[in-house]
Design an enzyme around this catalytic site. Structure first.
Site, PDB file in Angstrom:
ATOM      1  N   TRP A   1      12.659   4.607  10.944  1.00  0.00           N
ATOM      2  CA  TRP A   1      14.064   4.858  10.594  1.00  0.00           C
ATOM      3  C   TRP A   1      14.261   6.171   9.847  1.00  0.00           C
ATOM      4  O   TRP A   1      15.368   6.511   9.472  1.00  0.00           O
ATOM      5  CB  TRP A   1      14.615   3.701   9.767  1.00  0.00           C
ATOM      6  CG  TRP A   1      13.912   3.509   8.448  1.00  0.00           C
ATOM      7  CD1 TRP A   1      14.153   4.178   7.288  1.00  0.00           C
ATOM      8  CD2 TRP A   1      12.846   2.602   8.155  1.00  0.00           C
ATOM      9  NE1 TRP A   1      13.304   3.753   6.297  1.00  0.00           N
ATOM     10  CE2 TRP A   1      12.492   2.780   6.796  1.00  0.00           C
ATOM     11  CE3 TRP A   1      12.145   1.648   8.913  1.00  0.00           C
ATOM     12  CZ2 TRP A   1      11.475   2.053   6.175  1.00  0.00           C
ATOM     13  CZ3 TRP A   1      11.141   0.926   8.293  1.00  0.00           C
ATOM     14  CH2 TRP A   1      10.810   1.125   6.947  1.00  0.00           C
TER      15      TRP A   1
ATOM     16  N   VAL B   1       9.965  12.114  15.785  1.00  0.00           N
ATOM     17  CA  VAL B   1       9.170  11.748  16.963  1.00  0.00           C
ATOM     18  C   VAL B   1      10.150  11.459  18.099  1.00  0.00           C
ATOM     19  O   VAL B   1      11.085  10.676  17.924  1.00  0.00           O
ATOM     20  CB  VAL B   1       8.295  10.500  16.686  1.00  0.00           C
ATOM     21  CG1 VAL B   1       7.548  10.076  17.950  1.00  0.00           C
ATOM     22  CG2 VAL B   1       7.316  10.778  15.557  1.00  0.00           C
TER      23      VAL B   1
ATOM     24  N   THR C   1      -1.185  -3.370   7.331  1.00  0.00           N
ATOM     25  CA  THR C   1      -0.799  -2.410   6.295  1.00  0.00           C
ATOM     26  C   THR C   1      -1.636  -1.135   6.419  1.00  0.00           C
ATOM     27  O   THR C   1      -1.130  -0.030   6.221  1.00  0.00           O
ATOM     28  CB  THR C   1      -1.012  -3.030   4.894  1.00  0.00           C
ATOM     29  OG1 THR C   1      -0.249  -4.233   4.817  1.00  0.00           O
ATOM     30  CG2 THR C   1      -0.569  -2.084   3.798  1.00  0.00           C
TER      31      THR C   1
ATOM     32  N   HIS D   1      -0.552   1.300   9.195  1.00  0.00           N
ATOM     33  CA  HIS D   1       0.738   1.847   8.754  1.00  0.00           C
ATOM     34  C   HIS D   1       0.512   2.997   7.760  1.00  0.00           C
ATOM     35  O   HIS D   1       1.077   4.083   7.901  1.00  0.00           O
ATOM     36  CB  HIS D   1       1.557   0.718   8.112  1.00  0.00           C
ATOM     37  CG  HIS D   1       2.876   1.132   7.535  1.00  0.00           C
ATOM     38  ND1 HIS D   1       4.073   0.867   8.157  1.00  0.00           N
ATOM     39  CD2 HIS D   1       3.188   1.797   6.391  1.00  0.00           C
ATOM     40  CE1 HIS D   1       5.070   1.341   7.423  1.00  0.00           C
ATOM     41  NE2 HIS D   1       4.557   1.916   6.335  1.00  0.00           N
ATOM     42  N   GLU D   2      -0.359   2.757   6.768  1.00  0.00           N
ATOM     43  CA  GLU D   2      -0.592   3.789   5.747  1.00  0.00           C
ATOM     44  C   GLU D   2      -1.341   4.988   6.318  1.00  0.00           C
ATOM     45  O   GLU D   2      -1.103   6.129   5.909  1.00  0.00           O
ATOM     46  CB  GLU D   2      -1.349   3.198   4.547  1.00  0.00           C
ATOM     47  CG  GLU D   2      -0.587   2.114   3.790  1.00  0.00           C
ATOM     48  CD  GLU D   2       0.811   2.532   3.365  1.00  0.00           C
ATOM     49  OE1 GLU D   2       1.042   3.741   3.161  1.00  0.00           O
ATOM     50  OE2 GLU D   2       1.686   1.659   3.269  1.00  0.00           O
TER      51      GLU D   2
ATOM     52  N   GLY E   1       0.850  -1.181   0.000  1.00  0.00           N
ATOM     53  CA  GLY E   1       0.000   0.000   0.000  1.00  0.00           C
ATOM     54  C   GLY E   1       0.881   1.225   0.000  1.00  0.00           C
ATOM     55  O   GLY E   1       2.097   1.109   0.177  1.00  0.00           O
TER      56      GLY E   1
ATOM     57  N   GLU F   1      13.593   2.859   2.666  1.00  0.00           N
ATOM     58  CA  GLU F   1      14.695   1.904   2.655  1.00  0.00           C
ATOM     59  C   GLU F   1      15.181   1.599   4.067  1.00  0.00           C
ATOM     60  O   GLU F   1      15.983   2.351   4.631  1.00  0.00           O
ATOM     61  CB  GLU F   1      15.842   2.477   1.817  1.00  0.00           C
ATOM     62  CG  GLU F   1      16.699   1.401   1.214  1.00  0.00           C
ATOM     63  CD  GLU F   1      17.778   1.995   0.305  1.00  0.00           C
ATOM     64  OE1 GLU F   1      18.700   1.269  -0.013  1.00  0.00           O
ATOM     65  OE2 GLU F   1      17.690   3.190  -0.051  1.00  0.00           O
TER      66      GLU F   1
HETATM   67 ZN   LIG Z   1       5.431   3.007   4.863  1.00  0.00          ZN
END
Ligand SMILES: [Zn+2]
Length: 540
Positions: A205, A223, A190, A193-194, A151, A210
């Site tokens: 990260w 954050v 998912t 997360h989206e 997504g 990546e």
């Molecule tokens: Zn993402």
């Protein structure tokens, strides 16, 4: 996706940079905030080409149920968060509700369906097919291919510009939407997360797609309470990738075991909702909740509708009815038209009931649905045909002179042009059946017609003779086939008795580069299919 957007629309870069800076300042200066539960109206746009990506309403409901559990920290696996982070797991206090009123104020179930092969592309063009105003709804597109991802979503600042409004929302690959149907239990995460991205969260990260590279130890997710991390693609619960313990169980990781947002992420998401960036602060206003039909959380009964597993059946054959009414009826009354009525409020029994007819005929069906307050009814006249095991007048001749389809002949078409009666050609009489396949470029579409049932119990041999005329539209090999099947169990299973091939034995005329109509009886051919001992068929 952001790079692609700004590559295609470079004139929106400046606005995005300014919006990002503004939203960041707003977020950092935000003080605590209240604990009002923000309600966000949601619409799902299923973009499909009749494949498995055309997921069910129920699968979408499972996505909504699950994401609300996760955002309110009601998920059972929150108890598995390791001790170091157990103290900062957050109830985000945001709730998502499927829209019950569309942008025009009409009743809706919050799910639209659009047929397009852009479902295999899943890009900005696909989103342009349909979008409801982003200041009123969170738009979620479901498709077959999501640009190689499970997504994706864009940050509020990226779509703040008037020119990028049409890209605001979340794209989900169908098999990562919800936890039933084409998706599964682990893939349901998912969606949270989206939504995190849609509400301005970066990956743990940092600002890239990546994970697991050294540079990420210098990349901030902006954050405070999420540790520096290289990012994970596995669930290393006690991983320390940048020298301190990582929050591997965060939804914004790629670890596959996300189950929490932190308090810091909560603040950041709520700031995004309180900001005017990309008009997020209009979504949860009471006036908008009213306009989209989600203010009270009660279901609005909009439409009664139903479908059936098979609309032509034999006496004594089971058929299933499906309630497609919305939204959320709580009781059902079915009138099957044969004097039988079924009424009750247990969805297991009354929502999609099975019924069997004992007498041949056409039946009208009525469904009445209620949500306890309102009631709606729908009737479909002569919706179901129940075939008898009819007597056979031998020989039975059918020239389709009296119309088609009728009480004797039935039609089943998948798509596009199908079998139809025509008077442009005939061998005898005035009529025949024709299938216009000239302008169809899709291979292996099936068009079927079938007869009523006949009683062959006293018959030693049955002979089916038919005449046809056919020309291929190309000299090349063609996949056109004419097949004759018989069934001894009322169409549950079929036995192939004859097959004519468009490149071999079906042509009755030279290939024709224009639509073919036989001009004389010499352009027709005839074939016979023998069924020996047809009574035995029922026993095999
Ligand atoms: Zn993402």
């Amino acid at each position: 996706m952001t790079e692609k957007l700004f590559h295609d629309r470079p004139h929106t870069i400046l606005d995005a940079e300014q919006a990002e800076a503004q939203l960041e300042t707003f977020t950092q200066q935000r003080q605590g905030g209240g604990n009002q539960v923000y309600i966000v109206p949601v619409v799902f746009h299923v973009i499909h080409n009749f494949g498995e990506e055309n997921i069910s309403d129920e699968q979408i409901h499972s996505a909504m149920e699950s994401v609300n559990i996760d955002f309110r920290k009601l998920n059972e696996d929150i108890d598995d968060v390791i001790e170091a982070f157990a103290g900062i797991t957050a109830d985000v206090e945001v709730e998502f509700r499927l829209a019950q009123l569309d942008p025009q104020g009409n009743c809706t179930n919050g799910i639209t369906r659009t047929v397009s092969d852009l479902t295999y592309v899943g890009d900005s063009d696909m989103k342009e097919l349909i979008q409801w105003p982003r200041e009123k709804y969170l738009n979620v597109w479901v498709c077959a291919y999501a640009q190689g991802a499970a997504g994706y979503s864009l940050y509020p600042s990226s779509v703040n510009s008037f020119f990028n409004e049409d890209q605001d929302g979340i794209v989900l690959k169908h098999d990562y939407c919800g936890y039933i149907g084409t998706s599964n239990w682990s893939r349901r995460r998912t969606f949270p997360h989206e939504i995190g991205h849609w509400l301005n969260l970066r990956h743990c990260w940092g600002n890239s797609n990546e994970p697991n590279i050294d540079e990420n130890c210098d990349e901030d997710d902006l954050v405070d309470d999420t540790p520096w991390t290289r990012g994970w693609q596995s669930c290393a619960l006690y991983g320390e990738s940048c020298g301190t313990l990582d929050n591997v169980q965060n939804y914004m990781e790629y670890s596959g075991c996300g189950r929490m947002f932190t308090e810091g992420q909560k603040d950041r998401m709520r700031a995004a909702l309180e900001s005017s960036t990309a008009q997020r602060n209009q979504l949860w206003q009471e006036s908008n909740l009213e306009a989209t039909g989600v203010l009270t959380g009660e279901s609005i009964l909009c439409e009664a509708s139903f479908s059936v597993s098979k609309d032509v059946v034999c006496m004594g054959q089971e058929m299933q009815f499906f309630d497609n009414s919305y939204n959320a009826p709580s009781s059902w009354t079915w009138d099957f038209g044969d004097g039988t009525e079924l009424s009750g409020n247990d969805p297991e029994i009354f929502k999609n009931p099975i019924h069997t007819y004992e007498v041949p005929g056409d039946y009208s069906i009525t469904l009445v649905v209620s949500n306890g307050t309102d009631e709606l009814a729908v009737t479909q006249e002569q919706f179901v045909t129940v075939l008898g095991s009819g007597e056979l007048d031998s020989p039975l001749v059918e020239g389709f002179e009296a119309g088609f389809p009728d009480d004797e002949w039935f039609l089943y078409n998948t798509e596009g042009a199908g079998w139809e009666v025509t008077n442009t050609a005939s061998f005898t009489g005035d009529y025949s059946l024709k299938l216009d396949n000239y302008s169809n470029d899709i291979e292996w579409l099936e068009d079927q017609f079938f007869s009523r049932t006949f009683d062959f119990s006293e018959v030693d041999e049955a002979l089916i003779t038919f005449k046809w005329a056919y020309a291929s539209k190309t000299m090349e090999a063609t996949s056109d086939r004419l097949r004759v099947y018989i069934s001894a169990d009322c169409g549950e299973s079929w036995i192939l008795k004859e097959q004519l091939s468009g490149s071999v034995d079906m042509p009755t005329s030279e290939y024709s580069s224009s639509p073919f109509t036989p001009s004389s009886t010499s352009e027709w051919a005839s074939a016979s299919v023998s069924i020996t001992n047809p009574a035995q068929l029922t026993e095999t």
